[in-house]
Scaffold this motif. Structure first.
Motif, PDB file in Angstrom:
ATOM      1  N   VAL A 122       0.833  -1.206   0.000  1.00  0.00           N
ATOM      2  CA  VAL A 122       0.000   0.000   0.000  1.00  0.00           C
ATOM      3  C   VAL A 122       0.869   1.258   0.000  1.00  0.00           C
ATOM      4  CG1 VAL A 122      -1.647   1.331   1.357  1.00  0.00           C
ATOM      5  CG2 VAL A 122      -1.983  -1.128   1.049  1.00  0.00           C
ATOM      6  N   GLU A 123       1.976   1.218   0.736  1.00  0.00           N
ATOM      7  CA  GLU A 123       2.869   2.375   0.780  1.00  0.00           C
ATOM      8  C   GLU A 123       3.645   2.540  -0.521  1.00  0.00           C
ATOM      9  OE1 GLU A 123       5.311   1.632   4.167  1.00  0.00           O
ATOM     10  OE2 GLU A 123       3.777   2.250   5.626  1.00  0.00           O
ATOM     11  N   ASP A 128      -4.669   4.531  -6.711  1.00  0.00           N
ATOM     12  CA  ASP A 128      -5.542   4.153  -7.823  1.00  0.00           C
ATOM     13  C   ASP A 128      -5.125   2.868  -8.531  1.00  0.00           C
ATOM     14  OD1 ASP A 128      -3.258   5.192  -8.912  1.00  0.00           O
ATOM     15  OD2 ASP A 128      -4.264   6.590 -10.278  1.00  0.00           O
ATOM     16  N   VAL A 129      -3.930   2.336  -8.255  1.00  0.00           N
ATOM     17  CA  VAL A 129      -3.482   1.144  -8.991  1.00  0.00           C
ATOM     18  C   VAL A 129      -4.322  -0.084  -8.658  1.00  0.00           C
ATOM     19  CG1 VAL A 129      -1.100   1.978  -9.121  1.00  0.00           C
ATOM     20  CG2 VAL A 129      -1.759   0.427  -7.266  1.00  0.00           C
ATOM     21  N   PRO A 133      -7.327  -2.847 -14.106  1.00  0.00           N
ATOM     22  CA  PRO A 133      -7.642  -4.223 -14.529  1.00  0.00           C
ATOM     23  C   PRO A 133      -6.567  -5.228 -14.124  1.00  0.00           C
ATOM     24  CG  PRO A 133      -8.058  -2.659 -16.302  1.00  0.00           C
ATOM     25  CD  PRO A 133      -7.363  -1.892 -15.229  1.00  0.00           C
ATOM     26  N   SER A 134      -5.313  -4.797 -14.116  1.00  0.00           N
ATOM     27  CA  SER A 134      -4.209  -5.681 -13.722  1.00  0.00           C
ATOM     28  C   SER A 134      -3.448  -5.037 -12.562  1.00  0.00           C
ATOM     29  CB  SER A 134      -3.263  -5.927 -14.900  1.00  0.00           C
ATOM     30  OG  SER A 134      -3.936  -6.562 -15.962  1.00  0.00           O
ATOM     31  N   PRO A 135      -3.836  -5.322 -11.326  1.00  0.00           N
ATOM     32  CA  PRO A 135      -3.149  -4.735 -10.175  1.00  0.00           C
ATOM     33  C   PRO A 135      -1.674  -5.134 -10.161  1.00  0.00           C
ATOM     34  CG  PRO A 135      -5.242  -5.708  -9.516  1.00  0.00           C
ATOM     35  CD  PRO A 135      -4.990  -6.142 -10.925  1.00  0.00           C
ATOM     36  N   ASP A 154      -6.498  -4.882   3.887  1.00  0.00           N
ATOM     37  CA  ASP A 154      -6.818  -4.084   2.704  1.00  0.00           C
ATOM     38  C   ASP A 154      -7.468  -4.985   1.663  1.00  0.00           C
ATOM     39  OD1 ASP A 154      -6.844  -2.497   0.326  1.00  0.00           O
ATOM     40  OD2 ASP A 154      -5.320  -1.224   1.239  1.00  0.00           O
ATOM     41  N   PRO A 155      -8.785  -4.943   1.552  1.00  0.00           N
ATOM     42  CA  PRO A 155      -9.508  -5.853   0.655  1.00  0.00           C
ATOM     43  C   PRO A 155      -9.282  -5.579  -0.830  1.00  0.00           C
ATOM     44  CG  PRO A 155     -11.007  -4.254   1.618  1.00  0.00           C
ATOM     45  CD  PRO A 155      -9.701  -4.070   2.306  1.00  0.00           C
ATOM     46  N   ARG A 156      -8.573  -4.500  -1.161  1.00  0.00           N
ATOM     47  CA  ARG A 156      -8.348  -4.184  -2.578  1.00  0.00           C
ATOM     48  C   ARG A 156      -7.285  -5.073  -3.211  1.00  0.00           C
ATOM     49  NH1 ARG A 156      -6.506   1.825  -2.210  1.00  0.00           N
ATOM     50  NH2 ARG A 156      -5.209   0.793  -0.632  1.00  0.00           N
TER      51      ARG A 156
END
Length: 244
Positions: A122-123, A128-129, A133-135, A154-156
């Motif tokens: 996350v840091e 926004d990444v 579509p492709s993290p 972090d559920p993202r």
């Protein structure tokens, strides 16, 4: 194509030079392993101990990763004079010549490392990444509790639950965790696993192709991502015309 611990067949595994080699050979994804040091720092190494991968002339050659500080781990040489990298160093290496990123599959070996891995990811990346579509990263583990911790933190960040052999309980756990992908060892994968994965609407990773037979079996079964130790070898075989 996933570069397993970088290009582990041709460079010291889980080292910066190994990850750079895999990137240069064209992998679409990289895989690395994370343990925690005794002082809570991340260490990119597969085993829980140094013994298998430390080179003979390493200043420190034996011991459990969890019992050593990050400063002690920095003294370890793991082949060709390479050191045990941090996750940030691996992320820095996961970039192609023209500047595009190679997504990283971060395997949590020590469940206690899950929160630190999430925090580092996350840091490292812009907010926004994770909506792209492709993290730029996924978190993998054999340990459902590690993935559960990551999801809560972090559920993202997409998750990948991996296993040697599937079972009804494994698929139930994968569904409960909301994983983006599951991983199955090639030797144990069956067509029914492929069908069940497709029915759940998630992706399938098969690992790790080290022989022509394993590569052919993975391709025959069908998968979304295929993990290999030697990317150039795998690409070369896949480029050969089919025999009639």
């Amino acid at each position: 194509m996933v570069g397993h611990r970088g290009a582990a067949a041709v460079e010291p595994e889980n080292t910066v030079v190994s990850f750079r080699r895999a990137v240069a050979e064209g992998v679409q994804l990289l895989e690395c392993d994370v343990h925690l040091s005794s002082d809570g720092a991340d260490a990119v190494i597969h085993d829980a101990t140094l013994d298998r991968t430390a080179q003979e002339d390493s200043p420190l050659r034996t011991g459990a990763v969890a019992d050593l500080t990050r400063a002690q781990l920095d003294r370890v040489l793991v082949g060709s004079g390479q050191h045990i990298p941090t996750l940030t160093e691996v992320l820095d290496a996961a970039v192609r010549t023209e500047g595009s990123r190679v997504p990283l599959l971060v395997e949590i070996k020590a469940p206690g490392a899950a929160e630190r891995v999430v925090r580092l990811l996350v840091e490292y990346f812009d907010e926004d990444v994770w909506d792209a579509p492709s993290p730029p990263a996924q978190i993998i583990s054999f340990h459902p509790e590690a993935l559960r911790t990551a999801r809560e933190a972090d559920p993202r960040i997409p998750l990948l639950l991996t296993t040697t052999t599937t079972s009804p309980e494994f698929f139930e756990t994968a569904e409960d965790l909301g994983v983006a992908q599951i991983g199955v060892r090639i030797a144990d994968a069956r067509q029914v696993d492929v069908e069940r994965t497709r029915a759940l609407g998630i992706q399938l990773n098969l690992w790790t192709a080290r022989s022509e037979e394993e590569l052919a079996r993975a391709l025959e079964l069908g998968c979304d991502t295929l993990t290999v130790d030697d990317p150039a070898w795998a690409f070369s075989l896949m480029a050969e015309p089919a025999q009639t």
